[in-house]
Design a protein around this motif. Structure first.
Motif, PDB file in Angstrom:
ATOM      1  N   GLU A 242       0.820  -1.200   0.000  1.00 58.62           N
ATOM      2  CA  GLU A 242       0.000   0.000   0.000  1.00 58.62           C
ATOM      3  C   GLU A 242       0.864   1.265   0.000  1.00 58.62           C
ATOM      4  O   GLU A 242       0.585   2.227  -0.716  1.00 58.62           O
ATOM      5  N   ALA A 243       1.944   1.248   0.795  1.00 59.01           N
ATOM      6  CA  ALA A 243       2.824   2.414   0.862  1.00 59.01           C
ATOM      7  C   ALA A 243       3.552   2.612  -0.468  1.00 59.01           C
ATOM      8  O   ALA A 243       3.729   3.752  -0.931  1.00 59.01           O
ATOM      9  N   PHE A 244       3.974   1.523  -1.087  1.00 56.54           N
ATOM     10  CA  PHE A 244       4.660   1.584  -2.377  1.00 56.54           C
ATOM     11  C   PHE A 244       3.752   2.200  -3.431  1.00 56.54           C
ATOM     12  O   PHE A 244       4.153   3.118  -4.165  1.00 56.54           O
ATOM     13  N   ILE A 245       2.526   1.717  -3.516  1.00 59.40           N
ATOM     14  CA  ILE A 245       1.578   2.202  -4.518  1.00 59.40           C
ATOM     15  C   ILE A 245       1.226   3.663  -4.270  1.00 59.40           C
ATOM     16  O   ILE A 245       1.167   4.481  -5.201  1.00 59.40           O
ATOM     17  N   GLU A 246       1.015   4.008  -3.011  1.00 59.06           N
ATOM     18  CA  GLU A 246       0.677   5.386  -2.681  1.00 59.06           C
ATOM     19  C   GLU A 246       1.827   6.329  -3.038  1.00 59.06           C
ATOM     20  O   GLU A 246       1.600   7.446  -3.535  1.00 59.06           O
ATOM     21  N   GLY A 247       3.052   5.870  -2.811  1.00 59.79           N
ATOM     22  CA  GLY A 247       4.215   6.675  -3.147  1.00 59.79           C
ATOM     23  C   GLY A 247       4.303   6.959  -4.641  1.00 59.79           C
ATOM     24  O   GLY A 247       4.612   8.080  -5.059  1.00 59.79           O
ATOM     25  N   LEU A 248       4.001   5.945  -5.464  1.00 58.70           N
ATOM     26  CA  LEU A 248       4.021   6.142  -6.908  1.00 58.70           C
ATOM     27  C   LEU A 248       2.882   7.054  -7.361  1.00 58.70           C
ATOM     28  O   LEU A 248       3.063   7.886  -8.258  1.00 58.70           O
ATOM     29  N   LYS A 249       1.734   6.916  -6.747  1.00 59.31           N
ATOM     30  CA  LYS A 249       0.605   7.787  -7.099  1.00 59.31           C
ATOM     31  C   LYS A 249       0.940   9.245  -6.799  1.00 59.31           C
ATOM     32  O   LYS A 249       0.582  10.145  -7.564  1.00 59.31           O
ATOM     33  N   ASN A 250       1.671   9.469  -5.708  1.00 57.75           N
ATOM     34  CA  ASN A 250       2.074  10.830  -5.351  1.00 57.75           C
ATOM     35  C   ASN A 250       3.077  11.411  -6.350  1.00 57.75           C
ATOM     36  O   ASN A 250       3.282  12.626  -6.400  1.00 57.75           O
ATOM     37  N   ARG A 251       3.701  10.527  -7.128  1.00 60.29           N
ATOM     38  CA  ARG A 251       4.660  10.969  -8.155  1.00 60.29           C
ATOM     39  C   ARG A 251       4.010  11.011  -9.537  1.00 60.29           C
ATOM     40  O   ARG A 251       4.698  11.099 -10.553  1.00 60.29           O
ATOM     41  N   GLY A 252       2.682  10.915  -9.574  1.00 56.01           N
ATOM     42  CA  GLY A 252       1.962  11.099 -10.824  1.00 56.01           C
ATOM     43  C   GLY A 252       1.616   9.833 -11.578  1.00 56.01           C
ATOM     44  O   GLY A 252       1.199   9.898 -12.739  1.00 56.01           O
TER      45      GLY A 252
END
Length: 293
Positions: A242-252
């Motif tokens: 979940e943290a990995f995916i959220e981090g990528l979403k925050n990068r667009g």
């Protein structure tokens, strides 16, 4: 004083840099491409513990001198220790490479995997460094082009697209550069940047190093290469999903792309081990040119 990050990474840097070059190719560059036949004075920006100096000085003409500049005190301390017993004239400075003032006396200015960590180096760093060179001095940049390196993995039994999703990674690199000015693909752009600053006779080469993790060699040989590849980040286990995916979403990155990237990195971490049959070519770019004053 805030701890300098790379001062804590000496072991990591020492282990992984043997992945990038064959010594005979560096010798070819010195003798047949750069054609260095007289003693030279080289200045190394962001020198770390002196990897590039240790590689190149034995190939340079006898009497050559070496100057290293790095922001990390521990790096310079390690460098002094490594060079202490060697027959070379050296000097070292603990300083910011963009701020130090030196004479324009150097024959060659080099950097290795350094520009990618700097924000928009073409706007400041290059201009500062070129001033340090004497007339007809050479600038030589050893810098990565991440996306070409990532396109050069093959692990037996798996399609490359299963373990390295080039499309999303290329997008991430480009968006990150827009955000912070740091560019892991700078190696392929250095020729253009140098040209814009008036550097002449610009050429770019690619390192010929190809690493083969061969399951049929001795355990000692496998361990050496495997440990270097792991230190370079190959097959690293991704963080919590979940943290990995959220981090990528925050990068667009879109949700589906983020999920697919997590699955690809997880698969790579699961199938890559010391007994894997794996080929990896880093494709380091080596750009050089001359400064006319």
């Amino acid at each position: 004083m805030e701890e300098y990050y790379w001062d804590t990474q000496l072991e990591y840097i020492g282990i992984m840099r043997d992945l990038y070059y064959n010594d005979d190719y560096l010798e070819f560059l010195v003798n047949n491409v750069w054609k260095l036949s007289k003693p030279i004075h080289i200045i190394d920006f962001g020198c770390g513990y002196g990897y590039l100096g240790l590689k190149l000085l034995p190939l340079f003409p006898t009497g050559s001198k070496y100057t290293g500049i790095d922001k990390g005190q521990q790096h310079i301390n390690k460098k002094k220790e490594l060079f202490h017993s060697l027959p070379y004239e050296t000097e070292f400075f603990v300083a910011d490479t963009n701020e130090i003032e030196l004479e324009s006396k150097y024959d060659i200015a080099v950097c290795h995997a350094f520009l990618l960590h700097m924000s928009e180096p073409q706007k400041k760093s290059f201009k500062k460094w070129l001033v340090q060179l004497s007339n007809r001095g050479k600038v030589i940049c050893f810098e990565p082009h991440w996306i070409s390196g990532l396109s050069s993995y093959y692990i037996n039994g798996h399609e490359q697209s299963q373990i390295v999703s080039l499309g999303i990674l290329q997008k991430l690199f480009e968006e990150d550069t827009k955000r912070n000015g740091k560019d892991g693909n700078i190696g392929v752009k250095v020729p253009q940047y140098l040209s814009e600053l008036g550097v002449e006779n610009i050429e770019c080469r690619v390192s010929d190093k190809v690493n083969f993790l061969n399951p049929n060699v001795t355990q000692k040989d496998k361990e050496k290469l495997y440990n270097s590849l792991k230190e370079d980040g190959l097959g690293e286990v991704p963080s919590h999903r979940e943290a990995f995916i959220e981090g990528l979403k925050n990068r667009g990155v879109k949700l589906k792309e983020a999920q697919e990237q997590y699955d690809a990195e997880l698969l790579f971490s699961q199938v890559f081990n010391i007994d894997s049959s794996l080929i990896y070519a880093p494709n380091m770019k080596i750009t050089f040119g001359e400064v006319k004053k």
